[in-house]
Design an enzyme around this catalytic site. Structure first.
Site, PDB file in Angstrom:
ATOM      1  N   GLY A  16      11.304   4.825  -8.724  1.00 17.88           N
ATOM      2  CA  GLY A  16      11.241   5.792  -9.812  1.00 17.88           C
ATOM      3  C   GLY A  16      11.952   5.381 -11.088  1.00 17.88           C
ATOM      4  CG  ASN A  18       7.862   2.825 -14.909  1.00 18.48           C
ATOM      5  OD1 ASN A  18       7.819   2.516 -16.096  1.00 18.48           O
ATOM      6  ND2 ASN A  18       7.653   1.948 -13.939  1.00 18.48           N
ATOM      7  NE  ARG A  69      -7.802   7.071   0.834  1.00 19.13           N
ATOM      8  CZ  ARG A  69      -6.697   6.430   0.492  1.00 19.13           C
ATOM      9  NH1 ARG A  69      -5.950   6.887  -0.485  1.00 19.13           N
ATOM     10  NH2 ARG A  69      -6.316   5.339   1.104  1.00 19.13           N
ATOM     11  CG  MET A  94       3.097   2.369  -4.061  1.00 16.82           C
ATOM     12  SD  MET A  94       2.626   1.431  -5.528  1.00 16.82           S
ATOM     13  CE  MET A  94       2.269  -0.132  -4.780  1.00 16.82           C
ATOM     14  NE  ARG A  95      -2.197   8.955  -0.539  1.00 11.49           N
ATOM     15  CZ  ARG A  95      -2.830   8.631   0.563  1.00 11.49           C
ATOM     16  NH1 ARG A  95      -2.369   7.691   1.337  1.00 11.49           N
ATOM     17  NH2 ARG A  95      -3.938   9.247   0.913  1.00 11.49           N
ATOM     18  CG  HIS A 113      -1.525  -2.556 -12.888  1.00 14.19           C
ATOM     19  ND1 HIS A 113      -1.500  -2.393 -11.518  1.00 14.19           N
ATOM     20  CD2 HIS A 113      -1.845  -3.853 -13.119  1.00 14.19           C
ATOM     21  CE1 HIS A 113      -1.803  -3.547 -10.947  1.00 14.19           C
ATOM     22  NE2 HIS A 113      -2.015  -4.443 -11.889  1.00 14.19           N
ATOM     23  CG  ASP A 149      -4.623  -0.762 -10.886  1.00 17.38           C
ATOM     24  OD1 ASP A 149      -4.036   0.319 -11.038  1.00 17.38           O
ATOM     25  OD2 ASP A 149      -4.352  -1.557  -9.973  1.00 17.38           O
ATOM     26  CD  GLU A 178       6.061  -1.562 -14.972  1.00 12.05           C
ATOM     27  OE1 GLU A 178       6.076  -0.437 -14.465  1.00 12.05           O
ATOM     28  OE2 GLU A 178       5.976  -2.597 -14.280  1.00 12.05           O
TER      29      GLU A 178
HETATM   30  C1  GRF Z   1       6.138  -0.546 -11.356  1.00 11.77           C
HETATM   31  O1  GRF Z   1       6.117  -1.932 -11.529  1.00 11.77           O
HETATM   32  C2  GRF Z   1       4.784   0.049 -11.582  1.00 11.77           C
HETATM   33  O2  GRF Z   1       4.069  -0.596 -12.590  1.00 11.77           O
HETATM   34  C3  GRF Z   1       4.126  -0.186 -10.252  1.00 11.77           C
HETATM   35  O3  GRF Z   1       5.132   0.055  -9.300  1.00 11.77           O
HETATM   36  C4  GRF Z   1       6.395  -0.165  -9.894  1.00 11.77           C
HETATM   37  C5  GRF Z   1       7.170   1.112  -9.761  1.00 11.77           C
HETATM   38  O4  GRF Z   1       8.483   0.987 -10.176  1.00 11.77           O
HETATM   39  N1  GRF Z   1       2.930   0.592 -10.121  1.00 11.77           N
HETATM   40  P1  GRF Z   1       9.400   2.302 -10.293  1.00 11.77           P
HETATM   41  O5  GRF Z   1       9.210   3.097  -9.002  1.00 11.77           O
HETATM   42  O6  GRF Z   1       8.972   3.059 -11.499  1.00 11.77           O
HETATM   43  O7  GRF Z   1      10.792   1.754 -10.405  1.00 11.77           O
END
Ligand code: GRF
Length: 219
Positions: A16, A18, A69, A94-95, A113, A149, A178
């Site tokens: 997390g 981001n 799903r 991741m889904r 991504h 993506d 990011e």
């Molecule tokens: C990031 O590199 C994002 O682009 C990818 O998974 C990672 C997640 O990082 N989809 P975080 O959980 O935000 O630290």
């Protein structure tokens, strides 16, 4: 009374960082919205802790306990709607999301991504870029569509790939970018500056970056 700030929902599966960048940007006023709900599909996702540290409602929903799903996505959408979400940000979620979810938030779901799409989609962007031998990689914020993506691209940032990089060092360099471009893309969205035409996203009122060229290696 001040006008309420639009609610951003964030979906996570892991660390997390981001999510943290988005929360921080909303707390400093760098983006005109607030993170109003976080959902994780992993019980130990540290993103849940980050959210709660900021008083943000955070829910764990185990996708394995749903029969499909679609059923999982319908429940997530229901939770986000109950919190009044106007924008959904996938941040290390991741889904693969189904049309059931996309229909609940048409044109309102963003993803980040860790590669320069359309190169290296899927779960191992940094590793795939390294193995392929590209000299530059980076990250991409895009609208989510039904593919993996593949949606219209809002923003990208470039980083060099060095010869002594491994997956971790490259991923860390990308992650730093990011944290810059995701809040920026969210701000542009919430300010109503993005228009999607087919595959292309047009951005109103932003400065064009100066012409530039970059070499790597710089021998
Ligand atoms: C990031 O590199 C994002 O682009 C990818 O998974 C990672 C997640 O990082 N989809 P975080 O959980 O935000 O630290």
């Amino acid at each position: 009374m001040s006008t309420p700030r639009p609610v951003i929902a964030v979906l996570v599966s892991g660390g997390g960082s981001n999510l943290q960048a988005i929360i921080d940007a909303s707390e400093t006023g760098a983006i005109p919205g607030r993170v109003g709900v976080v959902v994780a599909n992993k019980a130990d996702a540290y993103g849940l802790v980050r959210a709660r540290n900021h008083g943000i409602p955070a829910e764990f929903l185990d996708h394995r306990s749903f029969e499909s799903r679609e059923a999982f996505d319908a429940r997530v959408a229901e939770i986000l709607r109950a919190h009044g979400a106007e924008l959904v940000c996938l941040a290390g979620f991741m889904r693969v999301v189904t049309p059931v979810f996309l229909r609940a938030f048409p044109g309102r779901v963003l993803n980040i991504h860790p590669a320069l799409l359309p190169s290296f989609p899927g779960t191992h962007g940094p590793r795939d870029a390294l193995r392929y031998g590209v000299r530059f990689s980076g990250c991409t914020v895009h609208f989510l569509d039904e593919g993996v993506d593949t949606g219209p691209i809002v923003a990208q940032a470039v980083v060099p790939v060095y010869e002594d990089d491994n997956e971790e060092t490259l991923a860390a360099r990308i992650l730093e970018e990011e944290h810059r471009i995701y809040p920026m893309a969210i701000r542009l969205f919430l300010e109503g500056k993005l228009t999607v035409e087919g595959r292309r996203v047009f951005t109103r009122d932003v400065a064009r970056i100066p012409e530039f060229s970059r070499r790597n290696p710089d021998a």
